[in-house]
Scaffold this motif. Structure first.
Motif, PDB file in Angstrom:
ATOM      1  N   SER A 176       0.605  -1.085  -0.026  1.00 35.72           N
ATOM      2  CA  SER A 176       0.056   0.099  -0.050  1.00 35.72           C
ATOM      3  C   SER A 176       0.971   1.351  -0.029  1.00 35.72           C
ATOM      4  N   GLY A 177       1.887   1.235   0.698  1.00 35.99           N
ATOM      5  CA  GLY A 177       2.922   2.361   0.822  1.00 35.99           C
ATOM      6  C   GLY A 177       3.608   2.529  -0.626  1.00 35.99           C
ATOM      7  N   LEU A 178       3.617   1.689  -1.611  1.00 37.29           N
ATOM      8  CA  LEU A 178       4.007   1.851  -2.825  1.00 37.29           C
ATOM      9  C   LEU A 178       2.950   2.319  -3.818  1.00 37.29           C
ATOM     10  N   THR A 179       1.629   2.795  -3.369  1.00 37.89           N
ATOM     11  CA  THR A 179       0.633   3.065  -4.378  1.00 37.89           C
ATOM     12  C   THR A 179       1.169   4.290  -5.134  1.00 37.89           C
ATOM     13  N   GLY A 180       0.908   4.197  -6.437  1.00 38.97           N
ATOM     14  CA  GLY A 180       1.416   4.942  -7.365  1.00 38.97           C
ATOM     15  C   GLY A 180       2.686   5.070  -8.144  1.00 38.97           C
ATOM     16  N   ARG A 181       3.732   3.958  -7.538  1.00 35.89           N
ATOM     17  CA  ARG A 181       4.830   3.699  -8.039  1.00 35.89           C
ATOM     18  C   ARG A 181       4.969   2.433  -8.909  1.00 35.89           C
ATOM     19  N   PRO A 182       5.791   2.821  -9.853  1.00 37.68           N
ATOM     20  CA  PRO A 182       5.984   1.452 -10.837  1.00 37.68           C
ATOM     21  C   PRO A 182       6.366   0.232 -10.315  1.00 37.68           C
ATOM     22  N   SER A 183       6.871   0.217  -8.998  1.00 37.98           N
ATOM     23  CA  SER A 183       7.488  -0.874  -8.643  1.00 37.98           C
ATOM     24  C   SER A 183       6.318  -1.695  -7.594  1.00 37.98           C
ATOM     25  N   GLN A 184       5.331  -1.006  -7.467  1.00 41.30           N
ATOM     26  CA  GLN A 184       4.285  -1.670  -6.744  1.00 41.30           C
ATOM     27  C   GLN A 184       3.901  -3.017  -7.268  1.00 41.30           C
ATOM     28  N   HIS A 185       3.372  -3.245  -8.488  1.00 42.24           N
ATOM     29  CA  HIS A 185       2.852  -4.753  -8.594  1.00 42.24           C
ATOM     30  C   HIS A 185       4.176  -5.677  -8.464  1.00 42.24           C
ATOM     31  N   PHE A 186       5.297  -5.258  -8.804  1.00 42.31           N
ATOM     32  CA  PHE A 186       6.327  -6.355  -8.661  1.00 42.31           C
ATOM     33  C   PHE A 186       6.593  -6.598  -7.052  1.00 42.31           C
ATOM     34  N   ALA A 187       6.641  -5.527  -6.558  1.00 37.97           N
ATOM     35  CA  ALA A 187       6.860  -5.993  -5.105  1.00 37.97           C
ATOM     36  C   ALA A 187       5.862  -6.570  -4.352  1.00 37.97           C
ATOM     37  N   ALA A 188       4.583  -6.487  -4.699  1.00 37.16           N
ATOM     38  CA  ALA A 188       3.494  -7.250  -4.322  1.00 37.16           C
ATOM     39  C   ALA A 188       3.595  -8.673  -4.844  1.00 37.16           C
ATOM     40  N   GLY A 189       4.100  -8.826  -6.305  1.00 39.66           N
ATOM     41  CA  GLY A 189       4.211 -10.270  -6.494  1.00 39.66           C
ATOM     42  C   GLY A 189       5.417 -10.911  -5.953  1.00 39.66           C
ATOM     43  N   VAL A 190       6.414 -10.204  -5.614  1.00 35.83           N
ATOM     44  CA  VAL A 190       7.448 -10.721  -4.939  1.00 35.83           C
ATOM     45  C   VAL A 190       7.010 -11.281  -3.389  1.00 35.83           C
ATOM     46  N   LEU A 191       6.131 -10.425  -2.826  1.00 36.05           N
ATOM     47  CA  LEU A 191       5.688 -10.634  -1.350  1.00 36.05           C
ATOM     48  C   LEU A 191       4.577 -11.857  -1.303  1.00 36.05           C
ATOM     49  N   LEU A 192       3.756 -11.786  -2.323  1.00 42.41           N
ATOM     50  CA  LEU A 192       2.926 -12.762  -2.377  1.00 42.41           C
ATOM     51  C   LEU A 192       3.766 -14.325  -2.610  1.00 42.41           C
ATOM     52  N   THR A 193       4.566 -14.287  -3.463  1.00 41.90           N
ATOM     53  CA  THR A 193       5.202 -15.500  -3.835  1.00 41.90           C
ATOM     54  C   THR A 193       5.948 -16.161  -2.595  1.00 41.90           C
ATOM     55  N   LEU A 194       6.662 -15.257  -1.859  1.00 38.42           N
ATOM     56  CA  LEU A 194       7.259 -15.585  -0.721  1.00 38.42           C
ATOM     57  C   LEU A 194       6.123 -15.987   0.313  1.00 38.42           C
ATOM     58  N   GLY A 195       5.090 -15.403   0.373  1.00 36.87           N
ATOM     59  CA  GLY A 195       4.092 -15.463   1.383  1.00 36.87           C
ATOM     60  C   GLY A 195       3.310 -16.829   1.205  1.00 36.87           C
ATOM     61  N   LEU A 196       3.093 -17.328  -0.264  1.00 37.75           N
ATOM     62  CA  LEU A 196       2.501 -18.483  -0.462  1.00 37.75           C
ATOM     63  C   LEU A 196       3.479 -19.518  -0.018  1.00 37.75           C
ATOM     64  N   GLY A 197       4.784 -19.385  -0.356  1.00 36.23           N
ATOM     65  CA  GLY A 197       5.699 -20.395  -0.174  1.00 36.23           C
ATOM     66  C   GLY A 197       5.578 -20.867   1.521  1.00 36.23           C
ATOM     67  N   PHE A 198       5.942 -19.748   2.155  1.00 37.38           N
ATOM     68  CA  PHE A 198       5.917 -19.619   3.654  1.00 37.38           C
ATOM     69  C   PHE A 198       4.636 -20.337   4.236  1.00 37.38           C
ATOM     70  N   VAL A 199       3.491 -19.910   3.669  1.00 45.26           N
ATOM     71  CA  VAL A 199       2.325 -20.427   4.358  1.00 45.26           C
ATOM     72  C   VAL A 199       2.164 -21.852   4.258  1.00 45.26           C
ATOM     73  N   THR A 200       2.693 -22.324   3.205  1.00 42.78           N
ATOM     74  CA  THR A 200       2.661 -23.964   2.941  1.00 42.78           C
ATOM     75  C   THR A 200       3.416 -24.727   3.978  1.00 42.78           C
ATOM     76  N   LEU A 201       4.673 -23.797   4.295  1.00 44.49           N
ATOM     77  CA  LEU A 201       5.461 -24.556   5.440  1.00 44.49           C
ATOM     78  C   LEU A 201       4.955 -24.501   6.824  1.00 44.49           C
ATOM     79  N   LEU A 202       3.952 -23.744   7.186  1.00 43.43           N
ATOM     80  CA  LEU A 202       3.622 -23.650   8.418  1.00 43.43           C
ATOM     81  C   LEU A 202       2.847 -24.723   8.804  1.00 43.43           C
ATOM     82  N   PRO A 203       2.863 -25.110  10.218  1.00 41.89           N
ATOM     83  CA  PRO A 203       2.214 -26.385  10.692  1.00 41.89           C
ATOM     84  C   PRO A 203       0.749 -26.096  11.050  1.00 41.89           C
ATOM     85  N   PHE A 204      -0.078 -25.877  10.119  1.00 42.01           N
ATOM     86  CA  PHE A 204      -1.479 -26.084  10.382  1.00 42.01           C
ATOM     87  C   PHE A 204      -2.093 -27.285  10.498  1.00 42.01           C
TER      88      PHE A 204
END
Length: 180
Positions: free
Chosen positions: A116-144
């Protein structure tokens, strides 16, 4: 309703959100019927309503209407981010392990705040994609303690960190843009 659907959702997008949200939520309930075993019915019902809100909210946030509304209301975006406790509430209601749910919540809120802090910046989509990718990978490793909670965690991460936090149509500073 602006805080949920922006300023100009179409009937088609509203119908799609309602139907798809109901279908996805029902599918999760059918696929993972054990999610409510041994729990009070009211807790299971509230949990499924929260799951429905996660799914429909994810779709709403991808609309031009909602994305534009929050791109031009950064303070409301922060408030809306802060009230997203769904995954934690679901874990409490279903007596699920709170640790993984809290991890998903922290990742989602912090990642959403960064994006959200990157709103209006060209890097927002890429940063969101990187964080989403890391988050998806990390969530699957959590001991649900159940695949149901992991699935809800993945949907919550998608909703908050990417669907909600990104200005998908470049509306920041240009007006919310009516309609879909």
């Amino acid at each position: 309703m602006h805080d949920l659907l922006g300023t100009g959702p179409t009937r088609g997008t509203l119908l799609a959100m309602l139907v798809c949200g109901a279908l996805c939520t029902a599918a999760l309930g059918v696929r993972f019927p054990e999610f409510g075993e041994g729990r009070p019915v009211w807790g299971s019902v509230i949990s499924m309503l929260l799951v429905w809100d996660i799914v429909t909210g994810c779709m709403a946030n991808f609309t031009r209407s909602t994305s534009g509304y929050y791109a031009n209301h950064p303070r409301k975006r922060i408030i809306f981010l802060a009230v997203h406790l769904h995954i934690v509430l679901i874990a409490v209601l279903l007596h699920a392990d709170l640790g993984p749910a809290l991890c998903v919540w922290v990742m989602s809120i912090l990642g959403g705040a960064v994006v959200s802090g990157l709103t209006g910046r060209p890097s927002q989509h890429f940063a969101a994609g990187v964080l989403l990718t890391l988050g998806l990978g990390f969530v699957t490793l959590l001991p649900f303690d159940s695949p149901f909670m992991m699935t809800v965690g993945l949907l919550f991460l998608l909703k908050v960190l990417y669907s909600f936090a990104v200005d998908h149509y470049g509306h920041a500073g240009r007006g919310a843009g009516e309609g879909e």
